[in-house]
Design an enzyme around this catalytic site. Sequence first.
Site, PDB file in Angstrom:
ATOM      1  N   SER A  66      34.677  39.327 -21.348  1.00  0.00           N
ATOM      2  CA  SER A  66      35.267  40.342 -21.937  1.00  0.00           C
ATOM      3  C   SER A  66      35.999  41.371 -20.936  1.00  0.00           C
ATOM      4  O   SER A  66      35.533  41.432 -19.951  1.00  0.00           O
ATOM      5  CB  SER A  66      34.595  41.074 -22.942  1.00  0.00           C
ATOM      6  OG  SER A  66      33.799  40.173 -23.859  1.00  0.00           O
TER       7      SER A  66
HETATM    8  C1  LIG Z   1      33.912  36.883 -25.795  1.00  0.00           C
HETATM    9  S1  LIG Z   1      32.806  35.639 -25.538  1.00  0.00           S
HETATM   10  C2  LIG Z   1      31.309  36.602 -24.987  1.00  0.00           C
HETATM   11  C3  LIG Z   1      31.518  37.118 -23.482  1.00  0.00           C
HETATM   12  C4  LIG Z   1      30.191  37.552 -23.079  1.00  0.00           C
HETATM   13  N1  LIG Z   1      29.288  38.736 -23.645  1.00  0.00           N
HETATM   14  C5  LIG Z   1      30.171  37.900 -21.369  1.00  0.00           C
HETATM   15  O1  LIG Z   1      29.634  38.890 -20.943  1.00  0.00           O
HETATM   16  O2  LIG Z   1      30.692  37.046 -20.729  1.00  0.00           O
HETATM   17  C6  LIG Z   1      32.393  35.319 -27.140  1.00  0.00           C
HETATM   18  C7  LIG Z   1      31.169  34.126 -26.877  1.00  0.00           C
HETATM   19  O3  LIG Z   1      30.774  34.057 -28.258  1.00  0.00           O
HETATM   20  C8  LIG Z   1      30.166  32.414 -28.431  1.00  0.00           C
HETATM   21  N2  LIG Z   1      30.130  32.139 -29.756  1.00  0.00           N
HETATM   22  C9  LIG Z   1      30.842  31.738 -30.658  1.00  0.00           C
HETATM   23  N3  LIG Z   1      30.318  31.548 -31.822  1.00  0.00           N
HETATM   24  C10 LIG Z   1      28.907  31.848 -31.811  1.00  0.00           C
HETATM   25  C11 LIG Z   1      27.862  31.938 -32.485  1.00  0.00           C
HETATM   26  N4  LIG Z   1      27.954  31.400 -33.877  1.00  0.00           N
HETATM   27  N5  LIG Z   1      26.648  32.102 -31.960  1.00  0.00           N
HETATM   28  C12 LIG Z   1      26.701  32.420 -30.838  1.00  0.00           C
HETATM   29  N6  LIG Z   1      27.617  32.489 -29.783  1.00  0.00           N
HETATM   30  C13 LIG Z   1      28.660  32.144 -30.353  1.00  0.00           C
HETATM   31  C14 LIG Z   1      31.254  31.695 -27.620  1.00  0.00           C
HETATM   32  O4  LIG Z   1      30.728  30.444 -27.043  1.00  0.00           O
HETATM   33  C15 LIG Z   1      31.522  32.721 -26.657  1.00  0.00           C
HETATM   34  O5  LIG Z   1      30.853  32.331 -25.251  1.00  0.00           O
END
Ligand SMILES: C[S@@+](CC[C@H](N)C(=O)[O-])C[C@H]1O[C@@H](n2cnc3c(N)ncnc32)[C@H](O)[C@@H]1O
Length: 407
Positions: A66
């Site tokens: 992000s």
């Molecule tokens: C914007 S990224 C997060 C960035 C992270 N916090 C970082 O510091 O790099 C969103 C993440 O949510 C994950 N995601 C999507 N659906 C999800 C779910 N149902 N449960 C857990 N993670 C999920 C995606 O795989 C993705 O890696």
Amino acid sequence: MDAERARNEMVDGLRTAGRIRSAAVEEAFRSVPRHLFLPNLAVADAYADEAVAVQVTDGVATSSASQPSMMAIMLEQLGLRPGHRVLEIGAGTGYNAALMARIVGPAGAVTAVDIDEELVDRAAVHLESAGVHTVELVAADGAHGHPPGAPYDRIVLTVGSDDVLPAWVDQLVPDGRLLLPLALRGSQLSVALDLGRDGVLRSDSVRSCAFIRLRGEAASTDVSRRLDGTGVTLLAPDDLAEPDPGRVAELLGEPRRRRDAAVPLGAVDVWDGFGLWLALTETDACRLLATEAETSLPDELFPLGPASGTVALAGADGLAAVVPTEPGPGPGPVAVREFGPDGAELADRLLAAMDEWAVAGRPGAPDWRLTVVPTGVDAPALPAPRVIVKKHCRVLAEPAARAAGRA
Ligand SMILES: C[S@@+](CC[C@H](N)C(=O)[O-])C[C@H]1O[C@@H](n2cnc3c(N)ncnc32)[C@H](O)[C@@H]1O
């Protein structure tokens, strides 16, 4: 480029811009090396204040590191303290988990869940290379939270959700805080919600945001639809009463009068200020995005980064959209374009809503208060138009002054 210098420059920028406000968040950003979580990037790029897509599926980003500004805003909203037990849903690169581990310290605990096993494996490598050994990584669907580590003082989603799921509320301590990017009628807001003893969650702070959506069991249904032959995409929430997208495409081919509005607006006002007001007060609100260079629209739209777009009201047999009369980057005069037979009546409503928003002091995301009543929790009847009904909760949106007045 020297990584420590680049990191300190990034942090200085986040402080000056008011994104970092507390010593704890500043210390975490200064000490956790972001470039080790983005090993394929040049150091200078790893410390730019930009989101970085790290996984793309069918041309759509499914994971990203992000934007540091947004991460700082959310870490300030989260209000972490040493000793807190935290659950993050959306581990991604592991960078945010590492920042949180730094703040909660050795007496606290951070568990970070991601639905994608490959991402979890990569995050483990990043955390190891950064010398962070206190984050527990779990490959699972965060829709269920992570019961083995519950209860948590804080649960944070770094991925957008349509709803407030029961598992997250159940896994919070009494008075715990849930922070999530919540989709509300085509808008997305980063909402810090405090769980009350009555089972109701009340917002402590609200900010605008734009996150990738949840995959898995609670995957978002609130999606955009391309309007064939128009070059325009409709962003409409599930509860948009009518019309269907095919009819909206036809209506865009039936432009009628353009009426000047009294309230000047810029792109930010249209999207996050008035656009948010409209979304939270009108069930017929929707957004139009120009997704091709040429559109069938008779007017230009507002510049929104790489695309352009605007907000509108849609009815069964008409549409009314806000358009700039002197397109440019700053606030300027705007008009309302009517489409179809019901366009005039919808334009009346749109113009009246603009006046109400201006009289209310042009509120933006931070000026709203949200109350989330999980399904099954008793609460006083909520006033109608400002209630958004979800599968697992009802969300009441009120301008801040009003919520404070009721307290
Ligand atoms: C914007 S990224 C997060 C960035 C992270 N916090 C970082 O510091 O790099 C969103 C993440 O949510 C994950 N995601 C999507 N659906 C999800 C779910 N149902 N449960 C857990 N993670 C999920 C995606 O795989 C993705 O890696």
